[in-house]
Write a protein that holds these residues in place. Structure first.
Motif, PDB file in Angstrom:
ATOM      1  N   SER A 291       0.845  -1.191   0.000  1.00 34.32           N
ATOM      2  CA  SER A 291       0.000   0.000   0.000  1.00 34.32           C
ATOM      3  C   SER A 291       0.879   1.238   0.000  1.00 34.32           C
ATOM      4  CB  SER A 291      -0.904  -0.004   1.241  1.00 34.32           C
ATOM      5  OG  SER A 291      -1.541   1.248   1.400  1.00 34.32           O
ATOM      6  N   PHE A 292       0.396   2.288  -0.633  1.00 29.93           N
ATOM      7  CA  PHE A 292       1.115   3.560  -0.592  1.00 29.93           C
ATOM      8  C   PHE A 292       0.990   4.247   0.765  1.00 29.93           C
ATOM      9  CE2 PHE A 292       1.046   3.375  -5.293  1.00 29.93           C
ATOM     10  CZ  PHE A 292       2.372   3.670  -5.532  1.00 29.93           C
ATOM     11  N   SER A 293       0.152   3.724   1.658  1.00 28.03           N
ATOM     12  CA  SER A 293       0.052   4.297   2.997  1.00 28.03           C
ATOM     13  C   SER A 293       1.151   3.778   3.925  1.00 28.03           C
ATOM     14  CB  SER A 293      -1.318   3.984   3.607  1.00 28.03           C
ATOM     15  OG  SER A 293      -1.466   2.592   3.830  1.00 28.03           O
ATOM     16  N   THR A 294       1.874   2.738   3.522  1.00 22.72           N
ATOM     17  CA  THR A 294       2.906   2.157   4.381  1.00 22.72           C
ATOM     18  C   THR A 294       3.988   3.166   4.773  1.00 22.72           C
ATOM     19  OG1 THR A 294       2.482  -0.017   3.429  1.00 22.72           O
ATOM     20  CG2 THR A 294       4.564   0.257   4.618  1.00 22.72           C
ATOM     21  N   PRO A 295       4.531   3.976   3.838  1.00 19.84           N
ATOM     22  CA  PRO A 295       5.545   4.958   4.271  1.00 19.84           C
ATOM     23  C   PRO A 295       5.039   5.904   5.355  1.00 19.84           C
ATOM     24  CG  PRO A 295       5.585   4.743   1.893  1.00 19.84           C
ATOM     25  CD  PRO A 295       4.377   3.974   2.370  1.00 19.84           C
ATOM     26  N   ALA A 296       3.794   6.356   5.237  1.00 15.79           N
ATOM     27  CA  ALA A 296       3.233   7.261   6.252  1.00 15.79           C
ATOM     28  C   ALA A 296       3.079   6.556   7.587  1.00 15.79           C
ATOM     29  CB  ALA A 296       1.887   7.816   5.782  1.00 15.79           C
ATOM     30  N   ASP A 297       2.604   5.322   7.560  1.00 17.37           N
ATOM     31  CA  ASP A 297       2.419   4.573   8.803  1.00 17.37           C
ATOM     32  C   ASP A 297       3.750   4.372   9.519  1.00 17.37           C
ATOM     33  OD1 ASP A 297      -0.277   4.388   8.262  1.00 17.37           O
ATOM     34  OD2 ASP A 297      -0.140   2.371   7.396  1.00 17.37           O
ATOM     35  N   LEU A 298       4.788   4.067   8.760  1.00 20.63           N
ATOM     36  CA  LEU A 298       6.107   3.845   9.356  1.00 20.63           C
ATOM     37  C   LEU A 298       6.713   5.157   9.851  1.00 20.63           C
ATOM     38  CD1 LEU A 298       7.463   1.259   6.771  1.00 20.63           C
ATOM     39  CD2 LEU A 298       6.955   0.805   9.178  1.00 20.63           C
ATOM     40  N   ALA A 299       6.597   6.210   9.051  1.00 16.87           N
ATOM     41  CA  ALA A 299       7.135   7.513   9.463  1.00 16.87           C
ATOM     42  C   ALA A 299       6.427   8.028  10.710  1.00 16.87           C
ATOM     43  CB  ALA A 299       7.015   8.512   8.317  1.00 16.87           C
ATOM     44  N   ASP A 300       5.110   7.850  10.766  1.00 17.49           N
ATOM     45  CA  ASP A 300       4.352   8.298  11.932  1.00 17.49           C
ATOM     46  C   ASP A 300       4.770   7.545  13.194  1.00 17.49           C
ATOM     47  OD1 ASP A 300       2.983  10.059  10.344  1.00 17.49           O
ATOM     48  OD2 ASP A 300       1.162   8.845  10.189  1.00 17.49           O
ATOM     49  N   ALA A 301       5.225   6.317  13.024  1.00 15.28           N
ATOM     50  CA  ALA A 301       5.682   5.515  14.173  1.00 15.28           C
ATOM     51  C   ALA A 301       7.087   5.890  14.613  1.00 15.28           C
ATOM     52  CB  ALA A 301       5.621   4.035  13.824  1.00 15.28           C
ATOM     53  N   GLY A 302       7.781   6.715  13.794  1.00 14.74           N
ATOM     54  CA  GLY A 302       9.127   7.152  14.144  1.00 14.74           C
ATOM     55  C   GLY A 302      10.238   6.449  13.392  1.00 14.74           C
ATOM     56  N   CYS A 303       9.898   5.729  12.316  1.00 11.75           N
ATOM     57  CA  CYS A 303      10.913   5.026  11.521  1.00 11.75           C
ATOM     58  C   CYS A 303      11.531   5.956  10.481  1.00 11.75           C
ATOM     59  CB  CYS A 303      10.284   3.830  10.798  1.00 11.75           C
ATOM     60  SG  CYS A 303       9.547   2.593  11.873  1.00 11.75           S
ATOM     61  N   SER A 304      12.770   5.650  10.096  1.00 16.74           N
ATOM     62  CA  SER A 304      13.425   6.317   8.978  1.00 16.74           C
ATOM     63  C   SER A 304      13.050   5.575   7.705  1.00 16.74           C
ATOM     64  CB  SER A 304      14.945   6.314   9.157  1.00 16.74           C
ATOM     65  OG  SER A 304      15.583   6.876   8.021  1.00 16.74           O
ATOM     66  N   VAL A 305      12.408   6.285   6.764  1.00 13.26           N
ATOM     67  CA  VAL A 305      11.812   5.642   5.598  1.00 13.26           C
ATOM     68  C   VAL A 305      12.334   6.264   4.313  1.00 13.26           C
ATOM     69  CG1 VAL A 305       9.644   5.183   4.393  1.00 13.26           C
ATOM     70  CG2 VAL A 305       9.708   5.126   6.881  1.00 13.26           C
ATOM     71  N   CYS A 306      12.666   5.394   3.351  1.00 14.82           N
ATOM     72  CA  CYS A 306      12.848   5.861   1.987  1.00 14.82           C
ATOM     73  C   CYS A 306      11.924   5.066   1.070  1.00 14.82           C
ATOM     74  CB  CYS A 306      14.302   5.761   1.537  1.00 14.82           C
ATOM     75  SG  CYS A 306      15.036   4.118   1.559  1.00 14.82           S
ATOM     76  N   ILE A 307      11.695   5.591  -0.128  1.00 14.27           N
ATOM     77  CA  ILE A 307      10.774   4.991  -1.093  1.00 14.27           C
ATOM     78  C   ILE A 307      11.577   4.497  -2.280  1.00 14.27           C
ATOM     79  CG2 ILE A 307       8.895   5.503  -2.711  1.00 14.27           C
ATOM     80  CD1 ILE A 307       7.829   7.499  -0.604  1.00 14.27           C
ATOM     81  N   ILE A 308      11.277   3.271  -2.741  1.00 16.47           N
ATOM     82  CA  ILE A 308      12.046   2.652  -3.819  1.00 16.47           C
ATOM     83  C   ILE A 308      11.121   2.205  -4.947  1.00 16.47           C
ATOM     84  CG2 ILE A 308      13.885   1.925  -2.278  1.00 16.47           C
ATOM     85  CD1 ILE A 308      12.664  -0.888  -2.259  1.00 16.47           C
ATOM     86  N   THR A 309      11.718   2.045  -6.137  1.00 17.08           N
ATOM     87  CA  THR A 309      10.953   1.549  -7.291  1.00 17.08           C
ATOM     88  C   THR A 309      11.132   0.059  -7.498  1.00 17.08           C
ATOM     89  OG1 THR A 309      12.751   1.892  -8.877  1.00 17.08           O
ATOM     90  CG2 THR A 309      11.223   3.747  -8.507  1.00 17.08           C
ATOM     91  N   ASP A 310      12.290  -0.486  -7.080  1.00 21.63           N
ATOM     92  CA  ASP A 310      12.648  -1.866  -7.428  1.00 21.63           C
ATOM     93  C   ASP A 310      12.665  -2.029  -8.940  1.00 21.63           C
ATOM     94  OD1 ASP A 310      13.433  -4.462  -6.769  1.00 21.63           O
ATOM     95  OD2 ASP A 310      11.390  -5.221  -6.664  1.00 21.63           O
ATOM     96  N   SER A 311      12.974  -0.959  -9.671  1.00 25.91           N
ATOM     97  CA  SER A 311      12.908  -1.005 -11.127  1.00 25.91           C
ATOM     98  C   SER A 311      13.708  -2.198 -11.642  1.00 25.91           C
ATOM     99  CB  SER A 311      13.438   0.300 -11.739  1.00 25.91           C
ATOM    100  OG  SER A 311      14.841   0.406 -11.559  1.00 25.91           O
ATOM    101  N   PRO A 312      13.161  -2.885 -12.634  1.00 23.95           N
ATOM    102  CA  PRO A 312      12.051  -2.478 -13.508  1.00 23.95           C
ATOM    103  C   PRO A 312      10.654  -2.843 -13.013  1.00 23.95           C
ATOM    104  CG  PRO A 312      12.948  -4.522 -14.319  1.00 23.95           C
ATOM    105  CD  PRO A 312      13.789  -4.147 -13.115  1.00 23.95           C
ATOM    106  N   VAL A 313      10.489  -3.266 -11.757  1.00 24.93           N
ATOM    107  CA  VAL A 313       9.138  -3.583 -11.266  1.00 24.93           C
ATOM    108  C   VAL A 313       8.250  -2.348 -11.397  1.00 24.93           C
ATOM    109  CG1 VAL A 313       7.781  -4.403  -9.311  1.00 24.93           C
ATOM    110  CG2 VAL A 313      10.068  -5.320  -9.711  1.00 24.93           C
ATOM    111  N   SER A 314       8.714  -1.214 -10.904  1.00 19.71           N
ATOM    112  CA  SER A 314       8.161   0.094 -11.276  1.00 19.71           C
ATOM    113  C   SER A 314       9.262   0.812 -12.038  1.00 19.71           C
ATOM    114  CB  SER A 314       7.781   0.911 -10.042  1.00 19.71           C
ATOM    115  OG  SER A 314       6.749   0.282  -9.310  1.00 19.71           O
ATOM    116  N   GLU A 315       8.919   1.494 -13.093  1.00 19.94           N
ATOM    117  CA  GLU A 315       9.956   2.120 -13.915  1.00 19.94           C
ATOM    118  C   GLU A 315      10.697   3.200 -13.128  1.00 19.94           C
ATOM    119  OE1 GLU A 315       9.350   2.863 -18.152  1.00 19.94           O
ATOM    120  OE2 GLU A 315       7.336   2.029 -17.905  1.00 19.94           O
ATOM    121  N   GLU A 316      11.993   3.274 -13.356  1.00 17.24           N
ATOM    122  CA  GLU A 316      12.861   4.147 -12.560  1.00 17.24           C
ATOM    123  C   GLU A 316      12.417   5.600 -12.590  1.00 17.24           C
ATOM    124  OE1 GLU A 316      15.050   4.706  -9.798  1.00 17.24           O
ATOM    125  OE2 GLU A 316      15.664   2.818 -10.698  1.00 17.24           O
TER     126      GLU A 316
END
Length: 395
Positions: A291-316
């Motif tokens: 879910s695209f809500s996962t980064p917000a849920d983790l950040a709200d809990a106090g985690c350090s979060v980055c977002i990745i594509t895993d390209s080519p799974v999602s295009e870079e």
């Protein structure tokens, strides 16, 4: 001869301070030399100038987990170099030996503002080999390197099970057992080297026989090279943590699809988290909670979060749009910016060079009018090491 570039009066989003500000940026020989409200002087007269009035200036975007250059664009088998399926344990492999800088995906990445990536082996193997960190511009991979060996890829869950189920890996227990076995072998291998006086006073008659797999794991057990764990399901995440603690290893957690379910526990653990890919269909059971809500849920809990594509799974080139989708799902916009810049750089341990607009860092920038996280925003320029590597000529 020194080379200068001046970005004049841009609206700077430096990924360190929440509020943007207007200033000039002077680049000398690919590095950020000076940031000031107004820059003048003889050096400025020698600089190539970009008038950035009314333009938003961001750090170049950083993808902390992809397979860029190892899975050829529209190529199939001839360009499929991101998984070695002949052996479940291949720590001796290096992504650097398979990246193809001429692949079209690099051009598309630059058009999307992605200037630096961590790219490497896929997740078919229990241990896949080392990732590297590279810039997305160059003819020769040797000239694009930020960090030659940045992490050792390991994988849990369905991928190694599916790939090796006919060759002795049928359960998660076996994956964990094989990982423990080779890590313990690497510890013993190092002890035998030390007993032989290696490297300063070596008695070669006592040295263990050279083993490329165990040699490649020595930086891991010495905590010089982190493990980069492919983990989707919550139980796999905790298995990776358990093994890292057992062997006292550095660990990065990638994908973290079930992160929302265990956000409080992950916050206590304090590991850096790379979340994604979140675009697309759930193709297997362990992706059912993506879910695209996962980064917000983790950040709200106090985690350090980055977002990745895993390209080519999602295009870079869609990395900033992934951040935009996370914003639409509750992530603070500044946190989203950090998730594709400085947090991503920290996750792959190159924050001294990339990820923010600060004096002394590499001159990597994205120039846009408006938010780069909006689907209709056009990137005007992408700059890598002070060189314009993409210019939108249609505007």
């Amino acid at each position: 001869m020194n080379q200068y570039l001046l970005i004049k009066q841009g609206n700077i989003h430096n990924a360190v301070e929440k509020e943007a500000f207007t200033a000039d940026i002077l680049i000398e020989n690919g590095k950020i030399k000076k940031i000031a409200p107004v820059l003048e002087g003889a050096v400025i007269n020698d600089a190539e100038i970009i008038d950035a009035s009314g333009i938003d200036v961001y750090p170049g975007f950083v993808d902390a987990h992809c397979h860029l250059g190892l899975d050829g664009y529209a190529v199939e088998y001839a360009g499929d170099d991101f998984n070695e399926i002949g052996d479940a344990i291949t720590p001796e492999l290096s992504a650097l030996d398979a990246v193809n800088p001429q692949d079209k995906a690099f051009e598309l990445a630059r058009a999307g503002g992605v200037t630096c990536v961590s790219t490497g082996p896929g997740s078919s193997n229990v241990i896949g080999g080392t990732f590297c960190v590279i810039k997305t511009y160059g003819k020769r991979i040797d000239d694009m390197i930020v960090k030659e060996k940045s992490a050792m890829k390991i994988a849990f869950g369905e991928n190694p099970k599916n790939c090796y189920k006919s060759r002795g890996i049928y359960s998660r227990m076996t994956i964990a057992a094989k990982l423990r076995e080779v890590l313990r072998q690497a510890e013993l291998y190092e002890k035998r080297q030390e007993a032989a006086g290696y490297p300063d006073n070596t008695d070669y008659s006592k040295m263990p026989e050279y083993n490329a797999k165990l040699e490649a794991l020595l930086p891991v057990i010495r905590k010089e090279l982190p493990l980069k764990a492919h983990v989707h399901r919550a139980d796999d995440i905790f298995t990776a943590i358990r093994i890292a603690k057992e062997f006292d290893l550095n660990l990065k957690l990638d994908h973290v699809t079930d992160g929302s379910l265990i956000a409080d526990e992950l916050a206590k653990e304090g590991y850096s988290l790379a979340v994604g890919p979140s675009f697309g269909y759930a193709t297997k059971y362990e992706l059912k909670n993506k879910s695209f809500s996962t980064p917000a849920d983790l950040a709200d809990a106090g985690c350090s979060v980055c977002i990745i594509t895993d390209s080519p799974v999602s295009e870079e080139q869609y990395l900033p749009l992934c951040a935009g989708k996370a914003i639409a799902s509750g992530l603070d916009e500044f946190t989203a910016l950090q998730a594709v810049t400085i947090n991503a750089a920290k996750h792959i341990e190159v924050q001294d060079r990339v990820g923010s607009i600060e004096e002394g860092k590499d001159a990597d920038f994205v120039l846009v009018k408006g938010s780069p996280f909006a689907v209709d925003t056009k990137i005007l320029y992408t700059i890598i090491d002070g060189k314009i590597v993409y210019k939108n000529n249609s505007l």
